[in-house]
Design a protein around this motif. Structure first.
Motif, PDB file in Angstrom:
ATOM      1  N   GLU A 254       0.857  -1.189   0.000  1.00  0.00           N
ATOM      2  CA  GLU A 254       0.000   0.000   0.000  1.00  0.00           C
ATOM      3  C   GLU A 254       0.893   1.238   0.000  1.00  0.00           C
ATOM      4  N   PRO A 255       1.169   1.836  -1.149  1.00  0.00           N
ATOM      5  CA  PRO A 255       2.091   2.974  -1.217  1.00  0.00           C
ATOM      6  C   PRO A 255       1.713   4.132  -0.293  1.00  0.00           C
ATOM      7  N   ALA A 256       0.429   4.337  -0.052  1.00  0.00           N
ATOM      8  CA  ALA A 256      -0.004   5.460   0.780  1.00  0.00           C
ATOM      9  C   ALA A 256       0.476   5.342   2.216  1.00  0.00           C
ATOM     10  N   THR A 257       0.824   4.130   2.655  1.00  0.00           N
ATOM     11  CA  THR A 257       1.247   3.927   4.047  1.00  0.00           C
ATOM     12  C   THR A 257       2.764   4.046   4.209  1.00  0.00           C
ATOM     13  N   HIS A 258       3.476   4.373   3.153  1.00  0.00           N
ATOM     14  CA  HIS A 258       4.944   4.485   3.209  1.00  0.00           C
ATOM     15  C   HIS A 258       5.367   5.904   2.830  1.00  0.00           C
ATOM     16  N   GLU A 259       6.311   6.450   3.581  1.00  0.00           N
ATOM     17  CA  GLU A 259       6.821   7.787   3.280  1.00  0.00           C
ATOM     18  C   GLU A 259       7.933   7.752   2.237  1.00  0.00           C
ATOM     19  N   TRP A 260       8.680   6.644   2.205  1.00  0.00           N
ATOM     20  CA  TRP A 260       9.856   6.549   1.334  1.00  0.00           C
ATOM     21  C   TRP A 260       9.760   5.232   0.569  1.00  0.00           C
ATOM     22  N   ILE A 261       9.665   5.306  -0.750  1.00  0.00           N
ATOM     23  CA  ILE A 261       9.519   4.114  -1.583  1.00  0.00           C
ATOM     24  C   ILE A 261      10.582   4.151  -2.679  1.00  0.00           C
ATOM     25  N   VAL A 262      11.247   3.009  -2.861  1.00  0.00           N
ATOM     26  CA  VAL A 262      12.319   2.905  -3.846  1.00  0.00           C
ATOM     27  C   VAL A 262      12.098   1.654  -4.696  1.00  0.00           C
ATOM     28  N   ALA A 263      12.282   1.792  -6.002  1.00  0.00           N
ATOM     29  CA  ALA A 263      12.273   0.635  -6.895  1.00  0.00           C
ATOM     30  C   ALA A 263      13.708   0.226  -7.154  1.00  0.00           C
ATOM     31  N   CYS A 264      14.019  -1.040  -6.954  1.00  0.00           N
ATOM     32  CA  CYS A 264      15.378  -1.560  -7.112  1.00  0.00           C
ATOM     33  C   CYS A 264      15.376  -2.673  -8.158  1.00  0.00           C
ATOM     34  N   VAL A 265      16.431  -2.715  -8.961  1.00  0.00           N
ATOM     35  CA  VAL A 265      16.481  -3.670 -10.061  1.00  0.00           C
ATOM     36  C   VAL A 265      17.898  -4.205 -10.241  1.00  0.00           C
ATOM     37  N   ALA A 266      17.970  -5.449 -10.662  1.00  0.00           N
ATOM     38  CA  ALA A 266      19.246  -6.044 -11.075  1.00  0.00           C
ATOM     39  C   ALA A 266      18.985  -6.874 -12.323  1.00  0.00           C
ATOM     40  N   SER A 267      19.875  -6.746 -13.295  1.00  0.00           N
ATOM     41  CA  SER A 267      19.741  -7.527 -14.522  1.00  0.00           C
ATOM     42  C   SER A 267      21.111  -7.798 -15.114  1.00  0.00           C
ATOM     43  N   TRP A 268      21.278  -8.978 -15.601  1.00  0.00           N
ATOM     44  CA  TRP A 268      22.441  -9.282 -16.421  1.00  0.00           C
ATOM     45  C   TRP A 268      22.209  -8.718 -17.820  1.00  0.00           C
ATOM     46  N   VAL A 269      23.236  -8.111 -18.359  1.00  0.00           N
ATOM     47  CA  VAL A 269      23.240  -7.703 -19.765  1.00  0.00           C
ATOM     48  C   VAL A 269      24.460  -8.380 -20.366  1.00  0.00           C
ATOM     49  N   GLY A 270      24.224  -9.451 -21.104  1.00  0.00           N
ATOM     50  CA  GLY A 270      25.340 -10.298 -21.504  1.00  0.00           C
ATOM     51  C   GLY A 270      25.958 -10.920 -20.267  1.00  0.00           C
ATOM     52  N   GLU A 271      27.270 -10.716 -20.083  1.00  0.00           N
ATOM     53  CA  GLU A 271      27.966 -11.268 -18.923  1.00  0.00           C
ATOM     54  C   GLU A 271      28.218 -10.215 -17.853  1.00  0.00           C
ATOM     55  N   VAL A 272      27.518  -9.094 -17.957  1.00  0.00           N
ATOM     56  CA  VAL A 272      27.710  -7.990 -17.014  1.00  0.00           C
ATOM     57  C   VAL A 272      26.438  -7.800 -16.192  1.00  0.00           C
ATOM     58  N   ARG A 273      26.597  -7.792 -14.881  1.00  0.00           N
ATOM     59  CA  ARG A 273      25.445  -7.637 -13.994  1.00  0.00           C
ATOM     60  C   ARG A 273      25.331  -6.173 -13.574  1.00  0.00           C
ATOM     61  N   LEU A 274      24.191  -5.555 -13.894  1.00  0.00           N
ATOM     62  CA  LEU A 274      23.971  -4.145 -13.594  1.00  0.00           C
ATOM     63  C   LEU A 274      22.868  -3.998 -12.549  1.00  0.00           C
ATOM     64  N   ILE A 275      23.055  -3.056 -11.630  1.00  0.00           N
ATOM     65  CA  ILE A 275      22.024  -2.736 -10.655  1.00  0.00           C
ATOM     66  C   ILE A 275      21.679  -1.254 -10.760  1.00  0.00           C
ATOM     67  N   ASP A 276      20.471  -0.910 -10.350  1.00  0.00           N
ATOM     68  CA  ASP A 276      20.048   0.485 -10.352  1.00  0.00           C
ATOM     69  C   ASP A 276      18.849   0.608  -9.424  1.00  0.00           C
ATOM     70  N   ASN A 277      18.458   1.825  -9.138  1.00  0.00           N
ATOM     71  CA  ASN A 277      17.270   2.064  -8.324  1.00  0.00           C
ATOM     72  C   ASN A 277      16.779   3.479  -8.581  1.00  0.00           C
ATOM     73  N   LEU A 278      15.562   3.741  -8.168  1.00  0.00           N
ATOM     74  CA  LEU A 278      14.981   5.071  -8.326  1.00  0.00           C
ATOM     75  C   LEU A 278      13.982   5.301  -7.206  1.00  0.00           C
ATOM     76  N   GLU A 279      14.078   6.453  -6.573  1.00  0.00           N
ATOM     77  CA  GLU A 279      13.084   6.815  -5.565  1.00  0.00           C
ATOM     78  C   GLU A 279      11.752   7.072  -6.262  1.00  0.00           C
ATOM     79  N   LEU A 280      10.718   6.379  -5.825  1.00  0.00           N
ATOM     80  CA  LEU A 280       9.387   6.583  -6.379  1.00  0.00           C
ATOM     81  C   LEU A 280       8.565   7.560  -5.548  1.00  0.00           C
ATOM     82  N   LYS A 281       8.928   7.660  -4.262  1.00  0.00           N
ATOM     83  CA  LYS A 281       8.203   8.555  -3.364  1.00  0.00           C
ATOM     84  C   LYS A 281       9.088   8.886  -2.181  1.00  0.00           C
ATOM     85  N   ARG A 282       9.096  10.188  -1.814  1.00  0.00           N
ATOM     86  CA  ARG A 282       9.808  10.588  -0.597  1.00  0.00           C
ATOM     87  C   ARG A 282       9.315  11.964  -0.159  1.00  0.00           C
TER      88      ARG A 282
END
Length: 282
Positions: A254-282
């Motif tokens: 329930e996004p309304a009950t959180h003050e700080w929300i972050v989307a986090c991701v990890a994916s291999w691209v070929g043989e390289v593992r990349l991570i990233d994230n983005l604040e969705l709410k703060r």
């Protein structure tokens, strides 16, 4: 710029600065520096009289020995980059200086679920090793402020948890992710992407941005499923896309009950593992 390789030389210099009443900022790195690392230095220089950057490829946080071997090491280039932004002190210790024989550097830290989710599920032991070296470096440098990048958000969260749990006398500062013009988060791993992979890699940030636009419109579980679908591209192997609370890293229902929300991701691209994230709410 002063370069020190031993704990005693570094501490002798830093103690001379402390006697002048000056504050010290610290940015720990594993080298292979890029503009994102330099941004840590720039932020530190604004608020501290002395800025220290460490370059140490920490063996205890690699659960795969092959990943440790492949980790890029570019010390000459790193030093030139640090000098270009006015770094005052660089600490480049050998392994035996950080983990000397006979010194117990491990410690028990209750991370709860922080090291079980996302990266922790795919890299067992990584965060205990990371916490071990950060604690060791904090003991050595004794900075007033510690600067870490948002790109490694789970790492930032765990270090913050460690600081609170051990009541360490340091302020943790999160520096926003530095991105290429097409949105790809800067990373020392990006140099290992082929030209075709590099051209496709911005899909990660594009998917994060899409998720931010959908928060509050679609259920979070549906956003996560669709995000994985969007990242199921040729040569991509997404491992996770999770929408979590920015402090606990627990799933958001329930996004309304959180003050700080972050989307986090990890994916291999070929043989390289990349991570990233983005604040969705703060």
């Amino acid at each position: 710029m002063f370069l020190y390789r031993t704990l005693s030389e570094l501490q002798h210099y830093l103690n001379s600065r402390r006697r002048l009443g000056e504050q010290i900022g610290f940015a720990p790195t594993m080298g292979a520096l890029h503009s994102g690392h330099l941004d840590l230095i720039r932020h530190s220089k604004v608020h501290n009289a002395c800025t220290v950057c460490s370059i140490f490829v920490n063996p205890t946080q690699f659960n795969d020995p092959k990943d440790l071997e492949k980790y890029p090491r570019t010390p000459e280039k790193d030093l030139a980059m640090l000098e270009s932004v006015g770094t005052e002190v660089v600490f480049m210790p050998p392994v035996e200086e950080i983990y000397p024989p006979g010194l117990e550097t491990t410690f028990q830290l209750d991370l709860g679920q922080l090291d079980k989710v996302m990266e922790g599920a795919f890299r067992p032991g990584h965060f205990q090793g990371m916490a071990q070296v950060v604690k060791r470096l904090l003991d050595i440098v004794q900075p007033d402020r510690l600067y870490m990048g948002q790109k490694d958000f789970q790492q930032f969260s765990i270090v913050g948890h460690m600081i609170r749990q051990l009541t360490l006398p340091v302020e943790l500062v999160m520096v926003p992710t530095v991105r290429e013009t097409d949105g790809l988060a800067m990373s020392s791993r990006n140099v290992r992407l082929s030209p075709e992979q590099r051209a496709a890699a911005p899909a990660i940030y594009q998917t994060l941005s899409w998720a931010k636009a959908q928060l509050g419109i679609l259920p979070t579980a549906e956003i996560e499923v669709e995000a994985i679908r969007k990242l199921s591209l040729p040569e991509f192997r997404p491992e996770y896309f999770q929408i979590v609370d920015g402090r606990t890293l627990l799933p958001v229902v329930e996004p309304a009950t959180h003050e700080w929300i972050v989307a986090c991701v990890a994916s291999w691209v070929g043989e390289v593992r990349l991570i990233d994230n983005l604040e969705l709410k703060r």
